[in-house]
Design an enzyme around this catalytic site. Structure first.
Site, PDB file in Angstrom:
ATOM      1  N   GLY A  10       0.934  -1.249  -0.331  1.00 13.23           N
ATOM      2  CA  GLY A  10       0.246  -0.188  -0.015  1.00 13.23           C
ATOM      3  C   GLY A  10       1.232   1.389   0.154  1.00 13.23           C
ATOM      4  O   GLY A  10       0.627   2.245   1.000  1.00 13.23           O
ATOM      5  N   ASP A  36       2.105  -3.127  -4.693  1.00 14.16           N
ATOM      6  CA  ASP A  36       1.108  -2.398  -4.816  1.00 14.16           C
ATOM      7  C   ASP A  36       0.055  -3.053  -5.944  1.00 14.16           C
ATOM      8  O   ASP A  36       0.750  -3.496  -7.290  1.00 14.16           O
ATOM      9  CB  ASP A  36       1.476  -0.797  -6.020  1.00 14.16           C
ATOM     10  CG  ASP A  36       0.399  -0.018  -5.874  1.00 14.16           C
ATOM     11  OD1 ASP A  36      -0.113  -0.139  -6.989  1.00 14.16           O
ATOM     12  OD2 ASP A  36       0.801   1.005  -5.411  1.00 14.16           O
ATOM     13  N   LYS A  42       7.882  -2.285 -12.315  1.00 20.97           N
ATOM     14  CA  LYS A  42       8.146  -0.691 -12.212  1.00 20.97           C
ATOM     15  C   LYS A  42       8.738  -0.488 -10.969  1.00 20.97           C
ATOM     16  O   LYS A  42       8.815  -1.601 -10.310  1.00 20.97           O
ATOM     17  CB  LYS A  42       6.926   0.384 -11.831  1.00 20.97           C
ATOM     18  CG  LYS A  42       5.772   0.803 -13.066  1.00 20.97           C
ATOM     19  CD  LYS A  42       4.701   1.959 -12.714  1.00 20.97           C
ATOM     20  CE  LYS A  42       4.170   1.736 -14.209  1.00 20.97           C
ATOM     21  NZ  LYS A  42       2.984   2.947 -14.229  1.00 20.97           N
ATOM     22  N   GLY A  98      -0.995  -2.163  10.309  1.00 19.76           N
ATOM     23  CA  GLY A  98      -1.879  -0.966  10.800  1.00 19.76           C
ATOM     24  C   GLY A  98      -3.369  -1.518  10.248  1.00 19.76           C
ATOM     25  O   GLY A  98      -4.265  -0.499  10.478  1.00 19.76           O
ATOM     26  N   THR A 100      -7.509  -1.560   8.970  1.00 19.22           N
ATOM     27  CA  THR A 100      -8.351  -1.878   9.960  1.00 19.22           C
ATOM     28  C   THR A 100      -9.264  -2.543   9.614  1.00 19.22           C
ATOM     29  O   THR A 100      -9.051  -2.591   8.233  1.00 19.22           O
ATOM     30  CB  THR A 100      -8.490  -0.519  10.954  1.00 19.22           C
ATOM     31  OG1 THR A 100      -9.206   0.403   9.876  1.00 19.22           O
ATOM     32  CG2 THR A 100      -7.469  -0.116  11.728  1.00 19.22           C
ATOM     33  N   ALA A 124      -2.034  -3.900  15.236  1.00 23.11           N
ATOM     34  CA  ALA A 124      -1.805  -2.811  15.632  1.00 23.11           C
ATOM     35  C   ALA A 124      -3.316  -1.281  15.325  1.00 23.11           C
ATOM     36  O   ALA A 124      -3.338  -0.840  13.660  1.00 23.11           O
ATOM     37  CB  ALA A 124      -1.211  -1.700  16.055  1.00 23.11           C
ATOM     38  N   PRO A 125      -4.817  -2.154  15.371  1.00 21.90           N
ATOM     39  CA  PRO A 125      -5.724  -0.557  15.016  1.00 21.90           C
ATOM     40  C   PRO A 125      -5.168   0.223  15.120  1.00 21.90           C
ATOM     41  O   PRO A 125      -6.201   1.641  14.962  1.00 21.90           O
ATOM     42  CB  PRO A 125      -6.920  -0.726  16.148  1.00 21.90           C
ATOM     43  CG  PRO A 125      -6.480  -2.017  16.141  1.00 21.90           C
ATOM     44  CD  PRO A 125      -5.091  -2.573  17.113  1.00 21.90           C
ATOM     45  N   HIS A 154     -13.717  10.112  12.269  1.00 20.73           N
ATOM     46  CA  HIS A 154     -12.128  10.433  10.998  1.00 20.73           C
ATOM     47  C   HIS A 154     -12.810  11.082   9.744  1.00 20.73           C
ATOM     48  O   HIS A 154     -13.790  11.792   9.590  1.00 20.73           O
ATOM     49  CB  HIS A 154     -12.025   8.694  10.868  1.00 20.73           C
ATOM     50  CG  HIS A 154     -11.488   7.838  11.516  1.00 20.73           C
ATOM     51  ND1 HIS A 154     -12.154   7.604  12.525  1.00 20.73           N
ATOM     52  CD2 HIS A 154      -9.902   7.505  10.919  1.00 20.73           C
ATOM     53  CE1 HIS A 154     -10.954   7.305  13.757  1.00 20.73           C
ATOM     54  NE2 HIS A 154      -9.647   6.757  13.114  1.00 20.73           N
ATOM     55  N   LYS A 158     -12.314   6.975   4.887  1.00 20.49           N
ATOM     56  CA  LYS A 158     -12.230   5.247   5.617  1.00 20.49           C
ATOM     57  C   LYS A 158     -13.409   4.666   5.230  1.00 20.49           C
ATOM     58  O   LYS A 158     -14.222   4.828   5.290  1.00 20.49           O
ATOM     59  CB  LYS A 158     -12.320   6.322   7.029  1.00 20.49           C
ATOM     60  CG  LYS A 158     -11.824   4.802   8.252  1.00 20.49           C
ATOM     61  CD  LYS A 158     -11.848   5.380   9.866  1.00 20.49           C
ATOM     62  CE  LYS A 158     -11.688   4.147  10.777  1.00 20.49           C
ATOM     63  NZ  LYS A 158     -10.632   3.305  10.759  1.00 20.49           N
ATOM     64  N   THR A 165      -9.782   1.814  16.634  1.00 20.47           N
ATOM     65  CA  THR A 165      -9.427   1.867  17.673  1.00 20.47           C
ATOM     66  C   THR A 165     -11.010   2.568  18.537  1.00 20.47           C
ATOM     67  O   THR A 165     -10.505   1.549  19.866  1.00 20.47           O
ATOM     68  CB  THR A 165      -9.022   3.448  17.430  1.00 20.47           C
ATOM     69  OG1 THR A 165      -7.931   3.101  16.434  1.00 20.47           O
ATOM     70  CG2 THR A 165      -8.142   4.180  19.029  1.00 20.47           C
TER      71      THR A 165
HETATM   72  P1  NAP Z   1      -5.395   4.600   1.289  1.00 23.84           P
HETATM   73  O1  NAP Z   1      -4.781   6.254   1.756  1.00 23.84           O
HETATM   74  O2  NAP Z   1      -6.650   4.541   1.061  1.00 23.84           O
HETATM   75  O3  NAP Z   1      -4.247   3.854   1.041  1.00 23.84           O
HETATM   76  C1  NAP Z   1      -4.509   2.465   1.152  1.00 23.84           C
HETATM   77  C2  NAP Z   1      -3.742   1.558   0.007  1.00 23.84           C
HETATM   78  O4  NAP Z   1      -4.183   0.233  -0.059  1.00 23.84           O
HETATM   79  C3  NAP Z   1      -4.336   1.947  -1.694  1.00 23.84           C
HETATM   80  O5  NAP Z   1      -3.151   2.821  -1.915  1.00 23.84           O
HETATM   81  C4  NAP Z   1      -4.460   1.201  -2.532  1.00 23.84           C
HETATM   82  O6  NAP Z   1      -4.029   1.519  -3.371  1.00 23.84           O
HETATM   83  C5  NAP Z   1      -3.783   0.509  -1.512  1.00 23.84           C
HETATM   84  N1  NAP Z   1      -4.111  -0.971  -2.422  1.00 23.84           N
HETATM   85  C6  NAP Z   1      -5.010  -1.328  -2.422  1.00 23.84           C
HETATM   86  N2  NAP Z   1      -5.512  -3.002  -2.296  1.00 23.84           N
HETATM   87  C7  NAP Z   1      -4.192  -3.007  -2.605  1.00 23.84           C
HETATM   88  C8  NAP Z   1      -3.717  -4.147  -3.274  1.00 23.84           C
HETATM   89  N3  NAP Z   1      -3.779  -5.456  -3.108  1.00 23.84           N
HETATM   90  N4  NAP Z   1      -1.908  -4.373  -2.656  1.00 23.84           N
HETATM   91  C9  NAP Z   1      -1.326  -3.563  -2.416  1.00 23.84           C
HETATM   92  N5  NAP Z   1      -1.883  -2.152  -2.143  1.00 23.84           N
HETATM   93  C10 NAP Z   1      -3.354  -1.852  -2.587  1.00 23.84           C
HETATM   94  O7  NAP Z   1      -5.852   4.246   3.459  1.00 23.84           O
HETATM   95  P2  NAP Z   1      -5.347   4.660   4.381  1.00 23.84           P
HETATM   96  O8  NAP Z   1      -5.621   5.959   5.285  1.00 23.84           O
HETATM   97  O9  NAP Z   1      -3.794   5.022   3.619  1.00 23.84           O
HETATM   98  O10 NAP Z   1      -5.554   3.454   5.457  1.00 23.84           O
HETATM   99  C11 NAP Z   1      -4.773   2.662   5.413  1.00 23.84           C
HETATM  100  C12 NAP Z   1      -5.715   1.119   6.354  1.00 23.84           C
HETATM  101  O11 NAP Z   1      -4.590   2.217   7.864  1.00 23.84           O
HETATM  102  C13 NAP Z   1      -6.710   1.778   6.731  1.00 23.84           C
HETATM  103  O12 NAP Z   1      -6.958   0.235   6.799  1.00 23.84           O
HETATM  104  C14 NAP Z   1      -6.960   2.769   7.886  1.00 23.84           C
HETATM  105  O13 NAP Z   1      -8.488   2.131   8.024  1.00 23.84           O
HETATM  106  C15 NAP Z   1      -5.826   2.135   8.342  1.00 23.84           C
HETATM  107  N6  NAP Z   1      -4.994   2.877   9.243  1.00 23.84           N
HETATM  108  C16 NAP Z   1      -4.537   2.801  10.323  1.00 23.84           C
HETATM  109  C17 NAP Z   1      -3.962   3.518  10.824  1.00 23.84           C
HETATM  110  C18 NAP Z   1      -3.040   2.883  12.531  1.00 23.84           C
HETATM  111  O14 NAP Z   1      -3.106   3.725  13.333  1.00 23.84           O
HETATM  112  N7  NAP Z   1      -2.848   1.874  13.188  1.00 23.84           N
HETATM  113  C19 NAP Z   1      -3.639   4.577  10.836  1.00 23.84           C
HETATM  114  C20 NAP Z   1      -5.215   5.536  10.071  1.00 23.84           C
HETATM  115  C21 NAP Z   1      -4.991   4.381   9.010  1.00 23.84           C
HETATM  116  P3  NAP Z   1      -5.513   1.859  -4.986  1.00 23.84           P
HETATM  117  O15 NAP Z   1      -5.947   3.163  -3.328  1.00 23.84           O
HETATM  118  O16 NAP Z   1      -5.094   2.169  -6.004  1.00 23.84           O
HETATM  119  O17 NAP Z   1      -6.497   1.103  -4.536  1.00 23.84           O
END
Ligand code: NAP
Length: 265
Positions: A10, A36, A42, A98, A100, A124-125, A154, A158, A165
């Site tokens: 990701g 990705d 790439k 990370g 969730t 870790a949520p 949020h 999301k 959390t």
């Molecule tokens: P985001 O900006 O939407 O990023 C998710 C990424 O995953 C996007 O770049 C997406 O690409 C990619 N993705 C989707 N399917 C994939 C695959 N099969 N292989 C590789 N990459 C793939 O979301 P975010 O805000 O970064 O959040 C990501 C996750 O972390 C969520 O579950 C969120 O709830 C969680 N989070 C956790 C914390 C923590 O502290 N633990 C804090 C914030 C967020 P495309 O957009 O091109 O599909």
């Protein structure tokens, strides 16, 4: 000790791109590849995230077999994250997750896999240390104040609600709180959902608005008083010290850990 070889899934995401920067600037961390689904073959430097020329894979099995990293950091979506975590464990790679939205069944399945493989895994949520402290403080308060409403706020991109959390907060409070259905015994929602989600009689309310990052307020009420415990993440960099701690810790673990509160003193 040698470098910790890391693969990030990701890397273009809001969290993933921050994690790329963390790994780049951390001594003893080495970014070996990224996963990705849209840019197989790439280099990361072509994705506009970093100048590092590390390979991009779409297929996690190929990536982990070729690169043989120590740790997979997953910051994707719930279904993909679950698949990645299971695959990493089955190939002997320690996951730091990370992402969730994992269900209880997902967590139980991963815990079993860790036990079978004798491998560390940290899920870790919330990686923000302040949020972890908020949960711990809320658990202390929950013993004395059984009436509690959790409001999590949020950004509107999301995917899952309620937040990981807020669920974790409710679970931790439930461990010490006498079970109680809150509100008036005859209360009736004239608009479904008005009282939020129910977790062991506690209510969780999810707010989604552009401009927000990750925020949570745990409100306790009692006769003539209230107590609010609140945490705000204003920037995704707030999560990165927790990611670093999780990577360092998972290298020394051979068990399953859910929640950063279990690895901080
Ligand atoms: P985001 O900006 O939407 O990023 C998710 C990424 O995953 C996007 O770049 C997406 O690409 C990619 N993705 C989707 N399917 C994939 C695959 N099969 N292989 C590789 N990459 C793939 O979301 P975010 O805000 O970064 O959040 C990501 C996750 O972390 C969520 O579950 C969120 O709830 C969680 N989070 C956790 C914390 C923590 O502290 N633990 C804090 C914030 C967020 P495309 O957009 O091109 O599909």
């Amino acid at each position: 000790m040698g470098n910790t070889k890391i693969v990030i899934a990701g890397p273009r995401g809001r969290m993933g791109s921050e994690a790329v920067k963390l790994v780049e600037r951390t001594e003893n961390f080495e970014l070996a590849a990224v996963i990705d689904h849209k840019h197989n073959g790439k280099l990361l430097s072509e994705l506009g995230v970093s100048t590092l020329a590390v390979p991009v894979y779409s297929d996690i099995i190929e990536c982990l077999n070729v690169v043989k990293p120590d740790v997979l950091i997953d910051l994707t979506t719930p279904e993909v994250g679950m698949y990645h975590t299971k695959t990493a464990l089955s190939l002997g790679v320690r996951p730091v997750v990370g992402t969730t939205g994992f269900t209880k069944e997902n967590l139980a399945e991963l815990e079993t896999l860790c036990r079978e493989r004798e491998l560390g895994c940290v899920i870790a949520p919330n990686f923000a240390l302040g949020a972890v402290l908020m949960m711990k403080f809320a658990q202390v308060a929950g013993k004395y104040f059984p009436d509690v409403e959790i409001i999590e706020l949020h950004h509107d991109k999301k995917l899952d609600a309620p937040s990981g959390t807020s669920l974790k907060t409710a679970e931790m409070i439930a461990e010490v709180r006498e079970e109680k259905k809150q509100g008036h015994p005859n209360e009736k929602e004239t608009l479904p959902g008005a009282r939020g989600a129910d977790f062991a009689g506690m209510h969780i309310h999810s707010v989604r608005l552009p401009g927000l990052i990750a925020h949570e307020q745990v409100m306790f009420g009692a006769e003539g008083q209230s107590l609010s415990i609140r945490h705000d993440s204003y920037d995704r960099v707030s999560f990165m010290s927790g990611v670093k701690l999780a990577v360092d810790t998972v290298m020394k673990l051979n068990t399953f850990v859910y929640g950063l509160e279990n690895i901080i003193d």
